[in-house]
Scaffold this active site. Structure first.
Site, mmCIF file in Angstrom:
data_model
loop_
_atom_site.group_PDB
_atom_site.id
_atom_site.type_symbol
_atom_site.label_atom_id
_atom_site.label_comp_id
_atom_site.label_asym_id
_atom_site.label_seq_id
_atom_site.Cartn_x
_atom_site.Cartn_y
_atom_site.Cartn_z
ATOM 1 N N CYS A 52 40.448 50.671 32.903
ATOM 2 C CA CYS A 52 39.393 49.668 33.082
ATOM 3 C C CYS A 52 38.006 50.280 32.871
ATOM 4 C CB CYS A 52 39.485 49.071 34.488
ATOM 5 S SG CYS A 52 38.265 47.770 34.766
ATOM 6 N N CYS A 56 34.304 51.088 39.541
ATOM 7 C CA CYS A 56 34.496 50.859 40.977
ATOM 8 C C CYS A 56 35.022 52.141 41.640
ATOM 9 C CB CYS A 56 35.473 49.709 41.196
ATOM 10 S SG CYS A 56 35.063 48.260 40.198
ATOM 11 N N CYS A 59 38.694 52.528 42.904
ATOM 12 C CA CYS A 59 39.821 52.005 42.128
ATOM 13 C C CYS A 59 40.519 53.043 41.254
ATOM 14 C CB CYS A 59 39.363 50.840 41.257
ATOM 15 S SG CYS A 59 40.764 50.034 40.450
ATOM 16 N N CYS A 96 50.519 36.744 42.764
ATOM 17 C CA CYS A 96 49.185 37.077 42.278
ATOM 18 C C CYS A 96 49.260 38.109 41.158
ATOM 19 C CB CYS A 96 48.368 37.612 43.446
ATOM 20 S SG CYS A 96 46.721 38.136 42.952
ATOM 21 N N CYS A 128 48.029 32.923 41.719
ATOM 22 C CA CYS A 128 46.680 33.483 41.801
ATOM 23 C C CYS A 128 46.533 34.503 40.680
ATOM 24 C CB CYS A 128 46.518 34.155 43.167
ATOM 25 S SG CYS A 128 44.933 34.970 43.380
ATOM 26 N N CYS A 188 39.593 33.030 46.252
ATOM 27 C CA CYS A 188 40.113 34.126 47.069
ATOM 28 C C CYS A 188 39.086 35.248 46.960
ATOM 29 C CB CYS A 188 41.473 34.581 46.538
ATOM 30 S SG CYS A 188 42.103 36.050 47.389
ATOM 31 N N ARG A 260 43.767 37.420 54.887
ATOM 32 C CA ARG A 260 44.895 38.223 54.397
ATOM 33 C C ARG A 260 44.713 39.700 54.737
ATOM 34 N NH1 ARG A 260 47.536 34.301 51.267
ATOM 35 N NH2 ARG A 260 46.074 32.793 50.383
HETATM 36 N N1 SAM Z 1 39.704 43.947 37.726
HETATM 37 C C1 SAM Z 1 39.712 42.853 38.575
HETATM 38 C C2 SAM Z 1 38.565 42.846 39.568
HETATM 39 O O1 SAM Z 1 38.033 43.873 39.874
HETATM 40 O O2 SAM Z 1 38.220 41.755 40.030
HETATM 41 C C3 SAM Z 1 41.007 42.665 39.320
HETATM 42 C C4 SAM Z 1 41.815 43.806 39.888
HETATM 43 S S1 SAM Z 1 41.082 44.704 41.253
HETATM 44 C C5 SAM Z 1 42.201 46.022 41.392
HETATM 45 C C6 SAM Z 1 41.306 43.665 42.672
HETATM 46 C C7 SAM Z 1 40.746 44.145 43.981
HETATM 47 O O3 SAM Z 1 41.574 45.149 44.529
HETATM 48 C C8 SAM Z 1 39.376 44.786 43.984
HETATM 49 O O4 SAM Z 1 38.353 43.860 43.968
HETATM 50 C C9 SAM Z 1 39.381 45.573 45.274
HETATM 51 O O5 SAM Z 1 38.816 44.807 46.321
HETATM 52 C C10 SAM Z 1 40.871 45.824 45.540
HETATM 53 N N2 SAM Z 1 41.176 47.267 45.475
HETATM 54 C C11 SAM Z 1 41.239 48.019 44.361
HETATM 55 N N3 SAM Z 1 41.506 49.306 44.669
HETATM 56 C C12 SAM Z 1 41.620 49.373 46.008
HETATM 57 C C13 SAM Z 1 41.866 50.440 46.923
HETATM 58 N N4 SAM Z 1 42.038 51.680 46.506
HETATM 59 N N5 SAM Z 1 41.903 50.160 48.239
HETATM 60 C C14 SAM Z 1 41.717 48.888 48.669
HETATM 61 N N6 SAM Z 1 41.474 47.849 47.848
HETATM 62 C C15 SAM Z 1 41.413 48.080 46.535
HETATM 63 C C1 DTB Z 2 42.863 42.127 47.101
HETATM 64 O O1 DTB Z 2 41.826 41.912 47.770
HETATM 65 N N1 DTB Z 2 43.736 43.080 47.365
HETATM 66 C C2 DTB Z 2 44.781 43.098 46.354
HETATM 67 C C3 DTB Z 2 44.485 41.825 45.553
HETATM 68 N N2 DTB Z 2 43.216 41.418 46.067
HETATM 69 C C4 DTB Z 2 44.463 41.848 44.094
HETATM 70 C C5 DTB Z 2 44.762 44.332 45.525
HETATM 71 C C6 DTB Z 2 44.866 45.590 46.329
HETATM 72 C C7 DTB Z 2 44.962 46.724 45.386
HETATM 73 C C8 DTB Z 2 45.135 48.037 46.071
HETATM 74 C C9 DTB Z 2 45.117 49.185 45.155
HETATM 75 C C10 DTB Z 2 46.238 49.241 44.171
HETATM 76 O O2 DTB Z 2 47.426 49.019 44.530
HETATM 77 O O3 DTB Z 2 45.974 49.559 43.026
HETATM 78 FE FE1 SF4 Z 3 38.501 47.578 37.022
HETATM 79 FE FE2 SF4 Z 3 39.548 48.432 39.300
HETATM 80 FE FE3 SF4 Z 3 37.020 47.658 39.240
HETATM 81 FE FE4 SF4 Z 3 38.992 45.803 38.980
HETATM 82 S S1 SF4 Z 3 38.560 47.055 40.763
HETATM 83 S S2 SF4 Z 3 37.110 45.977 37.751
HETATM 84 S S3 SF4 Z 3 40.516 47.048 37.859
HETATM 85 S S4 SF4 Z 3 37.893 49.426 38.123
#
Ligand code: SAM
Ligand code: DTB
Ligand code: SF4
Length: 325
Positions: A52, A56, A59, A96, A128, A188, A260
């Site tokens: 990506c 973030c 992430c 989702c 979702c 959401c 959630r």
């Molecule tokens: N790329 C899209 C976005 O950012 O909206 C969708 C996927 S993203 C992985 C969805 C959500 O997962 C993020 O907004 C974040 O709140 C959560 N998330 C990602 N990595 C995480 C982590 N290591 N621990 C907790 N929540 C995480």
């Molecule tokens: C949200 O708030 N938590 C979920 C869902 N929305 C998409 C994602 C959590 C992702 C946790 C890190 C991972 O498994 O990559």
């Molecule tokens: Fe990309 Fe992860 Fe950020 Fe979603 S949370 S925009 S997958 S870097």
């Protein structure tokens, strides 16, 4: 429910109540709005993993960080349908699909996602998606395909946001959320706790969520999963009582929403999770994987719910009718 007029001071006051007073108030609201002892089971699937362009800090899928997650292609629709059928068999009522995109681009891949939405919706599951930023017309097309909800998190307070993400702004997030709302898709939207934010940042995030023109129907509260290779690796865990306070405050501020208990449950004891349910959490993700990180297994979760006298939420009547067709 229309816009509420909670002030930031009121939210701060709630958050800092003596813990048991806060829990009592939250539980009372919870019982009034959600009288059944039920927890909705949801299943996540990463339909496009890694690589990506966003940065973030939490992430593992960001191309800016060196993690064990490899970039993949968009999954095949049949494979997605298999996972959705398995989710339904495991008792999930919401499915989702997440893609590691900065934004959706019109074209063949988006058309395939629309097909997936139609397919999963046809199974009688709530559907979702979380695909990054959306334009108005993309939101409309998702709505037409039968999307129930769009996940797009604000993650933290406006003031702390810049410490975590530099490639997009809070306003970018709010714009997509508006497009989702205007298309008639339920929202959401939640955040991540334990990224080094202050108590006041958590208060601000909850205040922003609760005072949106219409509060989100679904509020995911994630505990940071501190993944090796990300800038937040090694961050100490947030004290459980801070986490519980945020859930209880969310419940009071957004009484009708699903709150959630999302990522990070592997680091929460059964007792800590029980407190979260008492405070008003009424949904979890089940299955051994979230998007890329681990999660308790379904059997373990079902055993925990049984032990607490809770049960998985049954499919809604209209939804179960669809699933029989
Ligand atoms: N790329 C899209 C976005 O950012 O909206 C969708 C996927 S993203 C992985 C969805 C959500 O997962 C993020 O907004 C974040 O709140 C959560 N998330 C990602 N990595 C995480 C982590 N290591 N621990 C907790 N929540 C995480
Ligand atoms: C949200 O708030 N938590 C979920 C869902 N929305 C998409 C994602 C959590 C992702 C946790 C890190 C991972 O498994 O990559
Ligand atoms: Fe990309 Fe992860 Fe950020 Fe979603 S949370 S925009 S997958 S870097």
């Amino acid at each position: 429910m229309s816009q509420s007029n909670w002030t930031i001071e009121q939210v701060r006051e709630l958050y800092h109540l003596p813990l048991f007073t806060l829990l009592e108030r939250a539980h009372e609201v919870h019982r009034r709005f959600h009288p059944e002892p039920e927890v909705q089971l949801c299943r996540l699937l990463s339909i496009k993993t890694g690589g990506c362009p966003e940065d973030c800090g939490y992430c593992p899928q960001s191309a800016h960080h060196e993690t064990a997650v490899d970039a993949g292609k968009l999954m095949d629709s049949e494979e997605v349908m298999r996972a959705a059928r398995q989710a339904r068999a495991d008792g999930a009522t919401r499915f989702c699909m997440g893609a590691a995109w900065r934004q959706v681009r019109d074209g063949a891949e988006f058309d395939r996602v629309l097909d997936m939405v139609r397919g999963v919706s046809g199974l009688g599951l709530e559907v979702c998606c979380t695909l990054g930023m959306l334009t108005e017309s993309q939101a409309r097309r998702l709505a037409e395909a039968g999307l129930t909800a769009y996940n797009h998190n604000l993650d933290t307070s406006p003031s702390f946001y810049g410490n975590i993400i530099s490639t997009r702004t809070y306003d970018d997030r709010l714009r997509t959320l508006r497009h989702v709302r205007d298309a008639g898709i339920t929202v959401c939207c939640g955040g991540i706790l334990g990224m080094g934010e202050s108590e006041d940042d958590r208060v601000e995030l909850l205040h922003v969520l609760a005072t949106m023109p219409k509060p989100p129907e679904s509020v995911p509260i994630n505990a940071l999963v501190a993944v090796e290779g990300t800038p937040l690796a090694g961050r100490p865990q947030l004290p459980v009582f801070e986490f519980v306070r945020a859930i209880a405050t969310a419940r009071i501020l957004m009484p009708a929403s699903k709150v959630r208990l999302s990522a990070g449950r592997l680091s929460l004891s059964p007792e800590a999770q029980a407190l979260c349910f008492y405070a008003g959490a009424n949904s979890i993700f089940t299955g051994e994987k979230l998007l890329t990180t681990s999660n308790p297994g379904t059997e373990e979760d079902l055993a925990l719910l049984r032990m607490l006298g809770l049960r998985p939420e049954a499919p809604q009547a209209a939804v179960s009718a669809a699933s029989r067709s």
